[in-house]
Design a protein around this motif. Sequence first.
Motif, PDB file in Angstrom:
ATOM      1  N   HIS A  99       0.799  -0.781  -0.013  1.00  0.00           N
ATOM      2  CA  HIS A  99      -0.441  -0.300  -0.033  1.00  0.00           C
ATOM      3  C   HIS A  99       0.633   1.528   0.069  1.00  0.00           C
ATOM      4  O   HIS A  99       0.142   2.463  -0.671  1.00  0.00           O
ATOM      5  CB  HIS A  99      -0.835  -0.130   1.188  1.00  0.00           C
ATOM      6  CG  HIS A  99      -2.273   0.602   1.189  1.00  0.00           C
ATOM      7  ND1 HIS A  99      -2.279   2.317   1.758  1.00  0.00           N
ATOM      8  CD2 HIS A  99      -3.403   0.697  -0.303  1.00  0.00           C
ATOM      9  CE1 HIS A  99      -3.107   3.158   1.440  1.00  0.00           C
ATOM     10  NE2 HIS A  99      -3.460   2.010   0.696  1.00  0.00           N
ATOM     11  N   GLU A 138       0.560   4.781  -2.384  1.00  0.00           N
ATOM     12  CA  GLU A 138      -0.023   6.224  -1.208  1.00  0.00           C
ATOM     13  C   GLU A 138       1.188   7.196  -1.880  1.00  0.00           C
ATOM     14  O   GLU A 138       0.407   7.988  -2.166  1.00  0.00           O
ATOM     15  CB  GLU A 138       0.393   6.317  -0.149  1.00  0.00           C
ATOM     16  CG  GLU A 138      -0.603   5.148   0.656  1.00  0.00           C
ATOM     17  CD  GLU A 138      -0.661   4.646   1.698  1.00  0.00           C
ATOM     18  OE1 GLU A 138       0.193   5.643   2.677  1.00  0.00           O
ATOM     19  OE2 GLU A 138      -0.916   4.333   2.655  1.00  0.00           O
ATOM     20  N   VAL A 174      -6.456   8.696  -2.525  1.00  0.00           N
ATOM     21  CA  VAL A 174      -5.881   7.731  -1.272  1.00  0.00           C
ATOM     22  C   VAL A 174      -7.018   8.527  -0.522  1.00  0.00           C
ATOM     23  O   VAL A 174      -7.071   7.578   0.786  1.00  0.00           O
ATOM     24  CB  VAL A 174      -4.241   7.699  -1.357  1.00  0.00           C
ATOM     25  CG1 VAL A 174      -4.554   7.472   0.719  1.00  0.00           C
ATOM     26  CG2 VAL A 174      -3.981   5.953  -1.851  1.00  0.00           C
ATOM     27  N   ASP A 175      -7.179   9.704   0.192  1.00  0.00           N
ATOM     28  CA  ASP A 175      -7.351  10.480   0.831  1.00  0.00           C
ATOM     29  C   ASP A 175      -8.831  10.608   0.421  1.00  0.00           C
ATOM     30  O   ASP A 175      -9.465  10.269   1.427  1.00  0.00           O
ATOM     31  CB  ASP A 175      -7.203  12.414   0.234  1.00  0.00           C
ATOM     32  CG  ASP A 175      -6.058  12.924   0.428  1.00  0.00           C
ATOM     33  OD1 ASP A 175      -5.036  11.873   1.690  1.00  0.00           O
ATOM     34  OD2 ASP A 175      -5.291  13.737  -0.173  1.00  0.00           O
ATOM     35  N   LYS A 182     -10.118   7.471  -0.490  1.00  0.00           N
ATOM     36  CA  LYS A 182     -10.835   5.667   0.712  1.00  0.00           C
ATOM     37  C   LYS A 182     -10.749   6.436   1.985  1.00  0.00           C
ATOM     38  O   LYS A 182     -11.564   6.072   2.484  1.00  0.00           O
ATOM     39  CB  LYS A 182      -9.250   5.146  -0.548  1.00  0.00           C
ATOM     40  CG  LYS A 182      -9.318   3.847   0.006  1.00  0.00           C
ATOM     41  CD  LYS A 182      -8.872   2.916  -0.124  1.00  0.00           C
ATOM     42  CE  LYS A 182      -7.279   2.768  -0.343  1.00  0.00           C
ATOM     43  NZ  LYS A 182      -6.796   1.763   0.948  1.00  0.00           N
ATOM     44  N   MET A 183      -9.146   7.107   2.527  1.00  0.00           N
ATOM     45  CA  MET A 183      -9.760   7.181   3.653  1.00  0.00           C
ATOM     46  C   MET A 183     -10.310   7.176   4.700  1.00  0.00           C
ATOM     47  O   MET A 183     -11.038   7.519   5.902  1.00  0.00           O
ATOM     48  CB  MET A 183      -7.917   8.007   3.804  1.00  0.00           C
ATOM     49  CG  MET A 183      -7.219   7.488   3.530  1.00  0.00           C
ATOM     50  SD  MET A 183      -7.027   5.522   4.347  1.00  0.00           S
ATOM     51  CE  MET A 183      -5.744   5.047   3.981  1.00  0.00           C
ATOM     52  N   LYS A 184     -11.647   8.350   4.134  1.00  0.00           N
ATOM     53  CA  LYS A 184     -12.457   8.983   4.373  1.00  0.00           C
ATOM     54  C   LYS A 184     -14.615   7.806   4.258  1.00  0.00           C
ATOM     55  O   LYS A 184     -14.321   7.914   4.913  1.00  0.00           O
ATOM     56  CB  LYS A 184     -12.876  10.246   3.725  1.00  0.00           C
ATOM     57  CG  LYS A 184     -11.716  11.157   4.204  1.00  0.00           C
ATOM     58  CD  LYS A 184     -12.860  12.737   3.816  1.00  0.00           C
ATOM     59  CE  LYS A 184     -10.860  13.646   3.053  1.00  0.00           C
ATOM     60  NZ  LYS A 184     -10.673  14.416   2.184  1.00  0.00           N
ATOM     61  N   ALA A 194     -11.303   2.333   3.960  1.00  0.00           N
ATOM     62  CA  ALA A 194     -10.737   2.647   4.004  1.00  0.00           C
ATOM     63  C   ALA A 194      -9.075   2.032   4.609  1.00  0.00           C
ATOM     64  O   ALA A 194      -8.316   2.071   4.296  1.00  0.00           O
ATOM     65  CB  ALA A 194     -10.105   3.761   5.741  1.00  0.00           C
ATOM     66  N   HIS A 195      -9.719   0.722   4.999  1.00  0.00           N
ATOM     67  CA  HIS A 195      -8.619  -0.251   5.593  1.00  0.00           C
ATOM     68  C   HIS A 195      -8.585  -1.830   4.405  1.00  0.00           C
ATOM     69  O   HIS A 195      -7.999  -2.261   4.288  1.00  0.00           O
ATOM     70  CB  HIS A 195      -9.331  -0.552   6.254  1.00  0.00           C
ATOM     71  CG  HIS A 195      -8.903   0.074   8.194  1.00  0.00           C
ATOM     72  ND1 HIS A 195      -8.031   1.251   8.094  1.00  0.00           N
ATOM     73  CD2 HIS A 195     -10.447   0.919   8.331  1.00  0.00           C
ATOM     74  CE1 HIS A 195      -7.635   1.543   9.136  1.00  0.00           C
ATOM     75  NE2 HIS A 195      -9.559   1.597   8.922  1.00  0.00           N
ATOM     76  N   ASN A 207      -6.609  -2.414   1.353  1.00  0.00           N
ATOM     77  CA  ASN A 207      -5.590  -1.976   0.208  1.00  0.00           C
ATOM     78  C   ASN A 207      -6.388  -2.057  -1.180  1.00  0.00           C
ATOM     79  O   ASN A 207      -6.840  -2.818  -1.189  1.00  0.00           O
ATOM     80  CB  ASN A 207      -4.768  -2.921  -0.043  1.00  0.00           C
ATOM     81  CG  ASN A 207      -4.205  -3.167   1.931  1.00  0.00           C
ATOM     82  OD1 ASN A 207      -3.895  -1.778   2.493  1.00  0.00           O
ATOM     83  ND2 ASN A 207      -3.355  -3.962   1.846  1.00  0.00           N
ATOM     84  N   SER A 227     -15.127   4.940  -2.258  1.00  0.00           N
ATOM     85  CA  SER A 227     -15.786   5.622  -0.861  1.00  0.00           C
ATOM     86  C   SER A 227     -17.031   5.009  -1.186  1.00  0.00           C
ATOM     87  O   SER A 227     -17.870   6.287  -1.382  1.00  0.00           O
ATOM     88  CB  SER A 227     -15.210   7.218  -0.710  1.00  0.00           C
ATOM     89  OG  SER A 227     -16.233   7.450   0.252  1.00  0.00           O
TER      90      SER A 227
END
Lengths: 243, 157
Positions: free
Chosen positions: B60, B64, B71-72, B74-76, B80-81, B83, B148
Amino acid sequence: MNISRRRLLILLPAAAVAWESVLAGTPESSPNYKMSEHWWSMLIDIPKCIGCGNCVRACQIENDVPEGYFRTWVERYHVTDENMTSPDVMSPNGGKDGFPSVMEDHGKYFFVPKLCNHCADSPCTQVCPVGATFVSPDGVVLIDQKYCLGCAYCVQACPYGCRYIHPEKRVADKCTLCYHRITKGLTTACCEACPTGARQLADLKNPNDPIHAFLKTHSVQVLKPQMATGAKVYYNDLDGSVR
Amino acid sequence: MGVFKDAGHLFRFTGLFVLAFLAFLLIRGYVVPKTFGQYGHYRAAAIGEIAGRPVKFAGHKACEDCHTDIVDVKMKGKHAHVNCEACHGALAKHADDPTSMTPTKPDTAVLCARCHTASAAKPTGFPQVNPADHSNGVPCETCHNPHSPAIDGGGAK
């Protein structure tokens, strides 16, 4: 110093042997990786596994596992209320293509991903007649495929059925815990591909590894603990019917 | 030479024995691999050979480094977790040299269904749908952004 011809003849081979051992030196290792600082294991969180088969596919790609053979596979258990001790277990193509949907909700279902348990006292390494399989200093059970004869003693000895004879190389093959990845600071291919975090690589020698907190607060088991293999694949919430 | 009189045959035998022993050591030195026995009853060099194999999943962190925008997002979201390579496949080649190969866009009809098809065997908290009832053949990404996926979570396309 006077050395007779006979003396010289005796001393030469001895010197040759000594020189060989000097030349041998130490084996090459990854520059920033110290074997003595790690003790690898894996955590499998059963309630998180959805049986998608991503781990099986990732493993086969990463390690060129031949079709029909598995270094890791997923089993689906179906335990009914009337028959708690003999569950119905299935693993179609190792779970590589997922599992058929279940509509009725009779009894309980769960998935159990399996792989080499990287036992600290592994039965498979003890039976090898030539020293071709071993537990590395960082706790990974590996096979020296250049040295393996393919006698399959280890395949028989593994209580978890994790080894096979490679159909082309004709030597034993098994999960290496992606040794080529973990020594470079990456996680294993199966953990990388797991979408739910049901599989997590863990380093028991690393005090900051979340495994320590997890083991303290969860009910964790290994497979076949009665065999005292020192298995290091920890299963969270493992059902008693799993063999 | 009182004691050693008539003992020549013993000396010859001893000499022969010593020679045979040296020959054994010499052959052993050549036949036994150099690093055998360094850590245990195995060839220590095998560890380095296994560790030296090439990697196929980049990991991962490699994703990044370049794809920060995705990635931003996805992280929201709920993914998010997950890969990147869990869905996009093994891409170490792409990470080493982005021009050498570009990943193909996964088919969401297959990809999403792999995890999210309803089954009583899956953990109850895991979001699952019956694809036929849920979307009636409309591709998943029409409504959900795979990076997301929640519709009210700002992830809708």
